[in-house]
Enzyme design. Structure first.
Site, PDB file in Angstrom:
ATOM      1  N   ASN A 639     -20.146  -4.631 -58.560  1.00  0.00           N
ATOM      2  CA  ASN A 639     -19.227  -5.747 -58.814  1.00  0.00           C
ATOM      3  C   ASN A 639     -19.557  -6.332 -60.186  1.00  0.00           C
ATOM      4  OD1 ASN A 639     -18.065  -8.363 -59.017  1.00  0.00           O
ATOM      5  ND2 ASN A 639     -17.825  -8.426 -56.798  1.00  0.00           N
ATOM      6  N   GLN A 646     -25.810 -12.020 -62.725  1.00  0.00           N
ATOM      7  CA  GLN A 646     -27.234 -11.717 -62.543  1.00  0.00           C
ATOM      8  C   GLN A 646     -27.922 -11.481 -63.881  1.00  0.00           C
ATOM      9  OE1 GLN A 646     -29.515 -11.067 -59.673  1.00  0.00           O
ATOM     10  NE2 GLN A 646     -28.056 -12.667 -59.222  1.00  0.00           N
ATOM     11  N   LYS A 709     -28.858   1.225 -59.942  1.00  0.00           N
ATOM     12  CA  LYS A 709     -30.223   0.978 -60.418  1.00  0.00           C
ATOM     13  C   LYS A 709     -30.685  -0.460 -60.205  1.00  0.00           C
ATOM     14  CE  LYS A 709     -30.867   4.433 -64.066  1.00  0.00           C
ATOM     15  NZ  LYS A 709     -31.003   4.554 -65.542  1.00  0.00           N
ATOM     16  N   GLY A 710     -29.785  -1.399 -60.157  1.00  0.00           N
ATOM     17  CA  GLY A 710     -30.205  -2.790 -59.920  1.00  0.00           C
ATOM     18  C   GLY A 710     -30.187  -3.620 -61.182  1.00  0.00           C
ATOM     19  N   GLU A 713     -33.468  -8.211 -62.260  1.00  0.00           N
ATOM     20  CA  GLU A 713     -34.625  -8.673 -63.014  1.00  0.00           C
ATOM     21  C   GLU A 713     -34.623  -8.283 -64.488  1.00  0.00           C
ATOM     22  OE1 GLU A 713     -38.193  -8.524 -59.983  1.00  0.00           O
ATOM     23  OE2 GLU A 713     -36.586  -7.185 -59.370  1.00  0.00           O
TER      24      GLU A 713
END
Lengths: 748, 351, 165
Positions: A639, A646, A709-710, A713
């Protein structure tokens, strides 16, 4: 990319869409229920008494005064605290910390719980806690990195990072024509989620119900079950929303155990909500570090060595050493790499993982050192990084599962307008005479996967229920995971019911390490695929179905219908298939984890590049980040709207790390003197201006089935260095401690 | 928070009659309630003065002076058309402090009564002579990087946190108070005390006295076109000052006919520096002159701990505030009041 | 000592008997009136999570003693929408993704409603940032918050114009 991975079911109509948050209405109307919002009947309020010194012994608590206060019902101290069944000093699981639960009268850090007061009202319990007026035998506090000797330790996984060496480090030093040898310091930082750690605990016999924010529901249940000697299945944990986590809500904490104990002791539900001040101590923090970076480069500006020594604080009674030096292993193609870690025992609460543990602190130092090297050689910092671009993983030579870092550099630099930046500092001013500086840094974060389970149920009416105990701490699990689940079932989102945030559901693993979407999403995807497989088997065997006999061709689910693969003319609605088969719902189960051999074969990381502009008053030294552009390659984005938020949030944490966050201890008592939001600064709205995020396309066929992968952070990494480097570029001053303050520029 | 009695008088006389040792006046509550929560203050009686009549008014008196009722809240005052036109420096100082929510609650009288942000004052477990006389001062050997560089004593090195008060000191405000012995007036620069040996005596109020109003003399409006407040912070907004300065000039035929300069965050009271003002008077505005004035302003400064760095910074802040005042009051309040980034031009392509 | 106060709370009159003078408006709402939408982030006026409207102005409810509020009109996040129809600020926060975890969101939204009513920021992004700086967001969704406030300001001005016409 292997063809098998681009089958249509992977690219359904939901993933990739920037839909707004599915929990949006609940959150803007105040109807999203957070832990402390619960108010069961007969509730007692609990208030912790924190130690006002960092080291010594409690000699007196005025329990009488507290008990005499109207509305106070119980005072719990080490003298009368009922026993726990599990040892609070045991480390039973990989992710456990020793907790402070009134085992004795020793004070090991300021803010440690030394008593708890219960009351019929919050006001009564709060004043009762105050009336305990603790007295102490005080011993000198050790709170700074120089206050204790450093020590080496055996690496033992979580909290005790390994030293790593690749190549001939001494030769690397010798071969250097250019040398940077610099030491950087990073401050102790506290997670400070807006929602403080809260819990409402209620016992029914030996069954325990907890309303509590948790980043790891199953692990939390197991931990609390251990302390209270009950089966994990007896613990029900409800955590539909977390008011932020950032790593601090993944572990059992002492205050929360005490609240559960109080509920058992009194037979009444107990609510505890830590005050903001109490967040500084018993619930983890990012440990302060001192890092020495020795870089060598040859005539061609190729790195001959990155030698990174990390020193980090840990507590006197447990181990968590910030793995900062590890950040130097994966980034640049140096001929030799060495990362070492040493620790110092201090009278502080045990540090723990905080958003981008290791990488945030480590890359802050490394990216500054890289900038210092570029300055010394006299080349552009971006050019310097490109010359040392790692085509394979430095040290190991493993191929990357994917790496679009070069594209990140190019797209971010282009968007930022990096070209033409003067090499020398202090060259740029704006119309108002403010110094302007530009800096950059490389972003990197690994993409781990954990283990998760999920369940999907296709109902006879063609709608579906999907379930997994995911944790939404703001990253958008309620939305992104539902998008993945809907695609796995070939359904539009509105036909999907998604249940989550409850320990009774299949275990979604840990929301941490930027791996939750990949892990929980992977399990949901597998569960949905399992349903579709079963549905296909039914249809292929049903002579009345247009899909009869086409099992070998395979099926594709889309928009509530099952299609023969590559033949859109043959399809049937889910409800019809189920209806003819007797009308029973079809349930599928899925799990996800990364096979160890996959993890071995490839190096897997998200990458990015961050460019920052700062303005600095030439006389007064006040600083402001005025623009920042980050480009990130983080695999498949489920998304874009949520991922952008983020990544921006991470970049703002970079501003916070670079310019704001620092816990300051009183040198004698060891108490943190700025343990509130007036003294412990995090950015306010006015600190944030001109942020842009670019997500660079990346197909990763190896990282996991979904190619995710994210993004949680990586935004911090790179940003800290970019800002510090921009401050140097504006002022010519290298500040090697974080946060960089007016005081530092004034005295440099 | 300790238990306390609560009354809500509706006349000033009743309020004053109700006062007793251990009582506290409650206005907006932004400072008092906070300190009651930390335990630094433990009043036995809270007298809510917000229902007292006539204390919220901002008016111009026949002699041209401006009277601001003690219960006028900070937001209303800062946005009052008369105030922002005649005393823009006051408005800028107010708007650089706290947050929109706090300014909506905080009152003028409460701003004068704001307690220090010294961490050792705020923490009831620490030794603080200001909170409990004779207990000692933990700040001396503690975290004191942002504490006083002027006017401090061996018993206390705290600073006054107010922005508003710095500009009031510069503008020669007068404080109207009423107590058991009747009404009286206190010159603003005499209102706050330096610590000396009695840091607990923070101001000139006698027991039971209540602030009724502030008065700004008509002459103070003569600085309207050349007055600025400048505040350095470690965060762009919603932060206390590291150093601040209120500077006001009255220019006549290109010369400084009259100057005002006060410093904030450097002492236990807003630090008016008349020596610097005298030095400026009669001269043509010029950066070198302002540097000399700023030097004079900090002439007596000395570190009270690890804060020697603040001396030069305060000096630079004073000099810059004078430069800004000479350049003229901006037609509209800067987007970031009192900030070095107040006039940042150009919006980046994205928000 | 028991003190009776009357509030107009989200449009409805409420008689409240307070047995404790220490109760803040925030704790009154959360712990005694079952209105937990207003959040506690610091309890000391340093984060803005507890922002509500009192007599139409945004305030930190954590620093407001409930006993002082007799006769006050209070609006909390629960009282902002008209039935199912969201307030323009609420819908702008969703559309501009002005939050992540949602914990500071009720305070952000009430603060934005207050800021827009104050009328000093308008659609100027820098003034909106300054005006919203009393509301911390640790997730740091500030970019979306700023855009949401601007959009809501614009939409509310248009609605007002529409009504006038």
């Amino acid at each position: 990319m292997p063809d098998i991975l681009s089958r249509p079911f992977r690219f359904g109509s939901n993933s990739g869409q920037p839909i707004t948050r599915r929990d949006g209405i609940a959150k803007v109307t105040g109807t999203a229920i957070f832990a402390a919002d619960n108010m069961p009947d007969r509730l007692l309020h609990a208030v912790i008494v924190p130690a006002g010194i960092a080291r010594g012994r409690v000699t007196h608590l005025d329990a009488e005064a507290a008990e005499a206060h109207p509305g106070v019902t119980h005072v719990i101290t080490p003298q009368n605290r009922p026993p726990l069944q599990g040892d609070p000093s045991a480390k039973t699981m990989m992710f456990s910390f020793r907790i402070e639960v009134l085992q004795d009268d020793a004070v090991r850090y300021a803010g440690q719980p030394i008593a708890m007061v219960l009351g019929e009202t919050l006001e009564a319990a709060t004043e009762g806690a105050h009336l305990l007026s603790p007295r102490y035998d005080v011993e000198p506090a050790r709170v700074r990195l120089d206050d204790s000797p450093s020590f080496a330790f055996d690496p033992a996984g979580f909290g005790l990072p390994a030293d790593v060496e690749h190549g001939d480090v001494d030769a690397g030093h010798r071969a250097a024509r250019w040398v940077v040898d610099a030491t950087y310091e990073t401050a102790a930082q506290y997670h400070n989620a807006m929602e403080t750690h809260a819990i409402v605990a209620e016992w029914d016999g030996d069954r325990l119900t907890l309303d509590m924010p948790s980043q790891a529901l199953a692990i939390s249940c197991a931990a609390y079950a251990f302390y209270f000697g009950i089966p994990a299945g007896n613990v029900t944990l409800r955590s539909p929303y977390l008011g932020g986590g950032f790593g601090s809500k993944a572990f059992a904490t002492g205050p929360q155990v005490l609240a559960i104990l109080a509920a058992r002791m009194t037979g009444r539900p107990v609510k505890l909500m830590l005050t903001r001040q109490q967040m500084f101590g018993p619930v983890g923090h990012r440990g302060a570090t001192r890092q020495r970076l020795r870089l060598g480069a040859d005539d061609r500006a190729a790195l001959t060595v990155i030698d990174h020594e990390g020193l980090a604080e840990t507590s006197s009674f447990d181990d968590f050493v910030e793995p900062a030096a590890g950040a130097s292993q994966g980034l640049y193609a140096a001929r030799a790499l060495r990362s070492t870690h040493r620790a110092v025992r201090l009278d502080i609460g045990t540090p723990g993982p905080m958003r981008a543990p290791g990488e945030a602190s480590g890359s802050a130092a490394l990216e500054c050192a890289m900038d210092e090297m570029a300055e010394q050689i006299g080349i552009d910092p971006l050019e310097f990084r490109l010359r040392n671009y790692a085509e394979t993983e430095p040290g190991t030579g493993r191929p990357y599962s994917s790496k679009a870092l070069r594209e990140c550099y190019m797209q971010a630099a282009e968007r930022f307008g990096w070209a033409g930046r003067p090499l020398k500092p202090g060259q740029m001013r704006d119309d108002n005479g403010l110094l302007v500086g530009w800096g950059m840094g490389t972003a990197l974060f690994p993409c781990p996967m954990f283990a998760a389970e999920a369940r999907a149920t296709l109902r006879p009416d063609g709608t579906a229920l999907v379930e997994t105990s995911a944790a939404d701490m703001g990253q958008g699990a309620w939305t992104a995971l539902a998008q993945i689940a809907a695609d796995s079932l070939g359904l539009p989102l509105e036909k999907l019911e998604f249940r989550s945030g409850h320990s009774g559901l299949p275990d979604a693993g840990v929301a941490g390490g930027s791996g939750h979407t990949a892990t929980a999403g992977g399990a949901l995807h597998a569960a949905g695929s399992d349903v579709i497989r079963q549905l296909g088997e039914i249809a292929a065997a049903d002579p009345a179905s247009p899909l009869y006999g086409s099992g070998n061709a395979g099926f594709v689910a889309r928009d509530g219908r099952l299609y023969v693969a590559d033949d859109d003319s043959r399809s049937e609605a889910f409800a019809e298939i189920i209806g003819r088969a007797g009308g029973a719902a079809i349930t599928g189960n899925g799990t996800a984890s990364r096979p160890p051999e996959d993890a071995e074969r490839h190096a897997m990381s998200s990458h990015g590049a961050v460019f920052a502009e700062v303005k600095v008053d030439p006389d007064l030294y006040q600083m402001r980040v005025t623009r920042m552009v980050g480009a990130f390659a983080a695999g498949r984005i489920i998304n874009p709207r949520l991922a952008e938020s983020q990544l921006m949030g991470g970049m703002i944490w970079g501003i916070s790390f670079a310019l704001h966050e620092e816990a300051r201890h009183d040198p004698r008592t060891g108490r943190i003197v700025n343990a509130d939001f007036a003294g412990y600064h995090v950015p306010v709205n006015a600190d944030v201006r001109g942020l842009e995020v670019i997500t660079v396309h990346e197909d990763d066929p190896y990282v996991n089935a979904l190619g995710i992968k994210g993004v949680g952070e990586i935004g911090i990494t790179g940003a800290v260095g970019a800002i510090a480097n921009a401050i140097w570029h504006a002022t010519g001053k290298r500040i090697r401690r974080f946060p960089i303050r007016i005081e530092d520029l004034s005295t440099a | 928070m300790n238990r306390f009695d609560f009354i809500q008088p509706i006349t000033i006389e009743d309020a004053i009659a109700a006062w007793r040792p251990g009582a506290a006046w409650l206005g907006g509550g932004t400072n008092l309630v906070d300190l009651m929560k930390t335990g630094a203050l433990q009043p036995e009686l809270v007298i809510d003065i917000t229902h007292l009549p006539g204390l919220g008014t901002i008016e111009t008196l026949p002699d041209g002076s401006t009277r601001i009722g003690a219960l006028a809240n900070n937001s209303d005052l800062a946005h009052d058309p008369g105030i922002s036109r005649r005393f823009p420096m006051l408005a800028e100082a107010i708007l650089s402090g706290a947050s929109g929510q706090l300014r909506n609650a905080a009152t003028v009288g409460g701003n004068l009564m704001q307690r220090t942000r010294c961490a050792y004052f705020q923490d009831p477990n620490a030794a603080c002579n200001r909170r409990v006389p004779g207990l000692g001062c933990d700040a001396r050997e503690g975290e004191n990087a942002n504490l006083a560089i002027l006017g401090w004593s061996a018993s206390c090195i705290a600073t006054n946190p107010s922005d508003f008060c710095v500009s009031l000191a510069a503008l020669d405000a007068v404080v109207e108070v009423q107590g058991p012995a009747g009404r009286r007036e206190i010159a603003f620069t005499d209102f706050h005390h330096l610590p000396g040996d009695t840091p607990e005596r923070e101001n000139a109020l006698k027991p039971g006295e209540l602030i009724l109003a502030l008065r700004l003399p008509a002459e103070a409006a003569q600085f309207a076109t050349n007055s600025r407040y400048l505040k350095l912070r470690d965060r762009t907004s919603f932060a206390f000052a590291i150093a601040s300065a209120a500077a006001a000039l009255r220019l006549e035929s290109g010369r400084i006919a009259e100057a005002r300069l006060a410093l904030g965050a450097v002492a236990a009271k807003p630090w008016r520096v008349t020596e610097a003002e005298t030095l400026l008077t009669g001269h043509i505005p010029d950066p070198a002159l302002f540097e000399r004035a700023a030097d004079a302003a900090l002439a007596g400064a000395a570190p009270s701990g690890g804060n020697a760095w603040k001396i030069d910074l305060a000096r630079r802040t004073a000099a810059r505030a004078l430069v800004m005042a000479a350049a003229g009051t901006p037609a509209r309040m800067p987007a970031l009041p009192a900030s070095p980034f107040g006039e940042l031009t150009g919006e980046p392509t994205h928000a | 000592m028991s003190i009776s106060i009357t509030l107009t709370l989200n449009g409805a009159a409420r008689d409240i008997a307070l047995d404790d003078t220490r109760v803040t408006l925030l704790d009154l709402l959360r712990e005694r009136l079952a209105l937990p939408g207003t959040k506690k982030g610091c309890d000391r006026g340093q984060c803005g999570a507890c922002t509500v409207l009192v007599n139409g102005r945004r305030l930190n409810s954590c620093l407001t003693l409930a006993v002082t509020l007799d006769g006050a009109e209070i609006t909390t996040i629960e009282g902002l929408a008209e039935g199912d129809e969201l307030h323009p600020v609420q819908s702008a926060f969703i559309e501009n993704d002005g939050f992540q975890c949602g914990y500071c969101t009720p305070g952000q939204i009430m603060s934005a409603v207050g800021l827009i009513a104050e009328g000093h920021a308008g659609e100027d992004l820098e003034r909106i940032r300054e005006g919203m700086s009393g509301n911390l967001c640790r997730c740091a969704a500030y970019h979306g918050i700023t855009l949401a406030v601007r959009e809501a300001t614009r939409r509310m001005a248009e609605d007002k114009k529409g009504q006038a016409a």
